[in-house]
Scaffold this motif. Structure first.
Motif, mmCIF file in Angstrom:
data_model
loop_
_atom_site.group_PDB
_atom_site.id
_atom_site.type_symbol
_atom_site.label_atom_id
_atom_site.label_comp_id
_atom_site.label_asym_id
_atom_site.label_seq_id
_atom_site.Cartn_x
_atom_site.Cartn_y
_atom_site.Cartn_z
ATOM 1 N N THR A 8 10.552 15.129 0.487
ATOM 2 C CA THR A 8 9.177 14.755 0.179
ATOM 3 C C THR A 8 8.487 14.204 1.420
ATOM 4 O O THR A 8 9.141 13.634 2.297
ATOM 5 N N LEU A 9 7.178 14.395 1.487
ATOM 6 C CA LEU A 9 6.363 13.833 2.567
ATOM 7 C C LEU A 9 5.625 12.579 2.115
ATOM 8 O O LEU A 9 4.819 12.024 2.870
ATOM 9 N N GLU A 10 5.914 12.135 0.909
ATOM 10 C CA GLU A 10 5.215 10.986 0.347
ATOM 11 C C GLU A 10 5.442 9.726 1.180
ATOM 12 O O GLU A 10 4.539 8.876 1.292
ATOM 13 N N ASN A 11 6.611 9.598 1.785
ATOM 14 C CA ASN A 11 6.893 8.397 2.578
ATOM 15 C C ASN A 11 5.928 8.245 3.746
ATOM 16 O O ASN A 11 5.493 7.136 4.068
ATOM 17 N N TYR A 12 5.595 9.354 4.391
ATOM 18 C CA TYR A 12 4.697 9.290 5.544
ATOM 19 C C TYR A 12 3.283 8.909 5.124
ATOM 20 O O TYR A 12 2.598 8.159 5.830
ATOM 21 N N LEU A 13 2.860 9.403 3.980
ATOM 22 C CA LEU A 13 1.542 9.006 3.472
ATOM 23 C C LEU A 13 1.536 7.529 3.093
ATOM 24 O O LEU A 13 0.553 6.815 3.353
ATOM 25 N N THR A 14 2.629 7.058 2.505
ATOM 26 C CA THR A 14 2.722 5.656 2.112
ATOM 27 C C THR A 14 2.693 4.735 3.322
ATOM 28 O O THR A 14 2.037 3.680 3.308
ATOM 29 N N VAL A 15 3.387 5.120 4.384
ATOM 30 C CA VAL A 15 3.435 4.291 5.592
ATOM 31 C C VAL A 15 2.054 4.135 6.200
ATOM 32 O O VAL A 15 1.630 3.028 6.561
ATOM 33 N N TRP A 16 1.319 5.230 6.321
ATOM 34 C CA TRP A 16 -0.006 5.147 6.936
ATOM 35 C C TRP A 16 -0.975 4.338 6.080
ATOM 36 O O TRP A 16 -1.922 3.737 6.611
ATOM 37 N N ASP A 17 -0.746 4.320 4.778
ATOM 38 C CA ASP A 17 -1.589 3.499 3.913
ATOM 39 C C ASP A 17 -1.162 2.028 3.926
ATOM 40 O O ASP A 17 -2.001 1.131 3.774
ATOM 41 N N LYS A 38 8.578 -5.288 12.724
ATOM 42 C CA LYS A 38 9.089 -6.553 12.186
ATOM 43 C C LYS A 38 8.293 -6.957 10.949
ATOM 44 O O LYS A 38 8.864 -7.411 9.945
ATOM 45 N N ALA A 39 6.965 -6.795 11.010
ATOM 46 C CA ALA A 39 6.143 -7.116 9.840
ATOM 47 C C ALA A 39 6.440 -6.183 8.673
ATOM 48 O O ALA A 39 6.468 -6.608 7.512
ATOM 49 N N VAL A 40 6.664 -4.891 8.984
ATOM 50 C CA VAL A 40 6.992 -3.929 7.922
ATOM 51 C C VAL A 40 8.320 -4.284 7.262
ATOM 52 O O VAL A 40 8.455 -4.239 6.034
ATOM 53 N N ILE A 41 9.325 -4.643 8.073
ATOM 54 C CA ILE A 41 10.624 -5.020 7.515
ATOM 55 C C ILE A 41 10.504 -6.282 6.672
ATOM 56 O O ILE A 41 11.114 -6.407 5.604
ATOM 57 N N ASP A 42 9.696 -7.244 7.140
ATOM 58 C CA ASP A 42 9.508 -8.469 6.369
ATOM 59 C C ASP A 42 8.862 -8.183 5.016
ATOM 60 O O ASP A 42 9.177 -8.844 4.015
ATOM 61 N N GLN A 43 7.974 -7.177 4.992
ATOM 62 C CA GLN A 43 7.258 -6.888 3.749
ATOM 63 C C GLN A 43 8.032 -5.939 2.842
ATOM 64 O O GLN A 43 8.079 -6.138 1.624
ATOM 65 N N VAL A 100 9.956 3.209 3.304
ATOM 66 C CA VAL A 100 8.838 2.868 4.186
ATOM 67 C C VAL A 100 9.351 2.410 5.551
ATOM 68 O O VAL A 100 8.820 2.776 6.598
ATOM 69 N N VAL A 101 10.409 1.614 5.548
ATOM 70 C CA VAL A 101 10.971 1.088 6.795
ATOM 71 C C VAL A 101 11.512 2.219 7.663
ATOM 72 O O VAL A 101 11.220 2.287 8.871
ATOM 73 N N VAL A 102 12.302 3.128 7.082
ATOM 74 C CA VAL A 102 12.903 4.188 7.893
ATOM 75 C C VAL A 102 11.836 5.174 8.373
ATOM 76 O O VAL A 102 11.924 5.704 9.492
ATOM 77 N N THR A 103 10.827 5.426 7.569
ATOM 78 C CA THR A 103 9.772 6.346 7.985
ATOM 79 C C THR A 103 8.956 5.756 9.126
ATOM 80 O O THR A 103 8.623 6.460 10.104
ATOM 81 N N ALA A 104 8.646 4.476 9.050
ATOM 82 C CA ALA A 104 7.948 3.820 10.153
ATOM 83 C C ALA A 104 8.794 3.830 11.420
ATOM 84 O O ALA A 104 8.279 3.998 12.533
ATOM 85 N N SER A 105 10.096 3.686 11.268
ATOM 86 C CA SER A 105 10.996 3.723 12.424
ATOM 87 C C SER A 105 10.984 5.091 13.083
ATOM 88 O O SER A 105 11.000 5.201 14.314
ATOM 89 N N VAL A 106 10.962 6.150 12.282
ATOM 90 C CA VAL A 106 10.913 7.507 12.836
ATOM 91 C C VAL A 106 9.629 7.719 13.621
ATOM 92 O O VAL A 106 9.635 8.241 14.750
#
Length: 292
Positions: A66-75, A242-247, A258-264
């Motif tokens: 799924t590509l939903e993770n990438y859309l979620t990260v940008w939002d 760091k903020a993404v991991i905290d949230q 969300v964390v792994v997609t932001a890392s990529v």
């Protein structure tokens, strides 16, 4: 003579077989090491295309991609802004430290003056100081200058060079022959011309290597952004992660997709930079000598 020739041929055959076996062992060892180092990146890339329930199933091919993770990260996070901030900081940090370190290294390598050795030793001695020792004094300096809360402290210190890069570039400058510089000086070339028009082109691989090293260090730096940045609008990629991991990590909503997609997303630019400068990277490592 025939027996001697046959014996020599047999010895050569044994040597060739041993060489083939040795080459096969080296290739096998390198293959195993490559898999060990590449697997985490492949797993991360695969996990970024998985739904939450399948993140930790250890399948390299997602069962339901799924590509939903990438859309979620940008939002969920201003990754575009963080990437732009990091790109600016990285470019400024790598450019300033490369130029300033090259100037200092050129002075130590090309000019003969009293106290050159002890002074160079003093520069190298600064590498013995842990970053934690100078963290508070440096913070107080930037606070007095009014730059706390901005990205200036993340790169402006590189205007004064780096002991490691000064050493690296000095070793390269020492390999350059002095005859072209003496001839150019007789023709009326200025000291700046000697450096900029002759020395810099000759040591381009070492300069690119320095730029790549500092770009990687600046892109992945978390400590200084944690100390100096307070507004999310000024966050760099590591501080934003760091903020993404905290949230979304274990202390927050546990949305690991969300964390792994932001890392990529934030890892890809460094991979592209490495492949773009790979030729200079290898050449710089191979030609930076130990003279001096």
């Amino acid at each position: 003579m025939t027996a001697v020739a046959l014996g020599a041929r047999a010895d050569r055959g044994v040597a060739r077989r041993r060489q083939r076996w040795l080459r096969a062992l080296v290739v096998a060892a390198l293959t195993v090491l490559a898999v060990v180092f590449v697997y985490p990146l492949v797993w991360l890339l695969s996990a970024s295309f998985k739904p939450r329930a399948e993140i930790f199933d250890n399948r390299l091919l997602p069962r339901t991609p799924t590509l939903e993770n990438y859309l979620t990260v940008w939002d969920a996070a201003p990754l575009g802004l963080w990437l732009a901030n990091t790109l600016v900081v990285t470019a400024l940090a790598a450019t300033t430290v490369t130029l300033s370190s090259a100037l200092v290294a050129w002075g130590f390598a090309h000019y003969r003056f009293r106290g050159r050795g002890p002074l160079f030793g003093l520069v190298l001695a600064t590498m013995m100081l842990p970053g934690a020792v100078t963290l508070i004094p440096t913070y107080l300096i930037w606070h007095q200058l009014g730059f706390v809360g901005t990205t200036v402290p993340l790169w402006a210190g590189n205007l004064f060079g780096s002991a490691f890069y000064i050493f690296l570039l000095r070793q390269f400058f020492l390999r350059l022959p002095r005859e072209p510089f003496e001839a150019a000086r007789l023709d009326g070339a200025s000291e700046w011309t000697l450096f900029w028009r002759i020395a810099v082109p000759l040591c381009r691989p070492a300069l690119v290597l320095t730029f790549l090293f500092e770009a990687q260090a600046s892109w992945t730096d978390l400590m200084r952004p944690l100390v100096y940045l307070q507004d999310t609008a000024t966050f760099t990629v590591p501080r934003g992660l760091k903020a993404v991991i905290d949230q979304f990590g274990p202390g927050g909503e546990s949305q690991w997709e969300v964390v792994v997609t932001a890392s990529v997303i934030t890892t890809v630019p460094m991979i592209l930079l490495f492949f773009a400068g790979q030729r200079y990277f290898v050449q710089g490592i191979a030609t930076t000598g130990s003279k001096g």
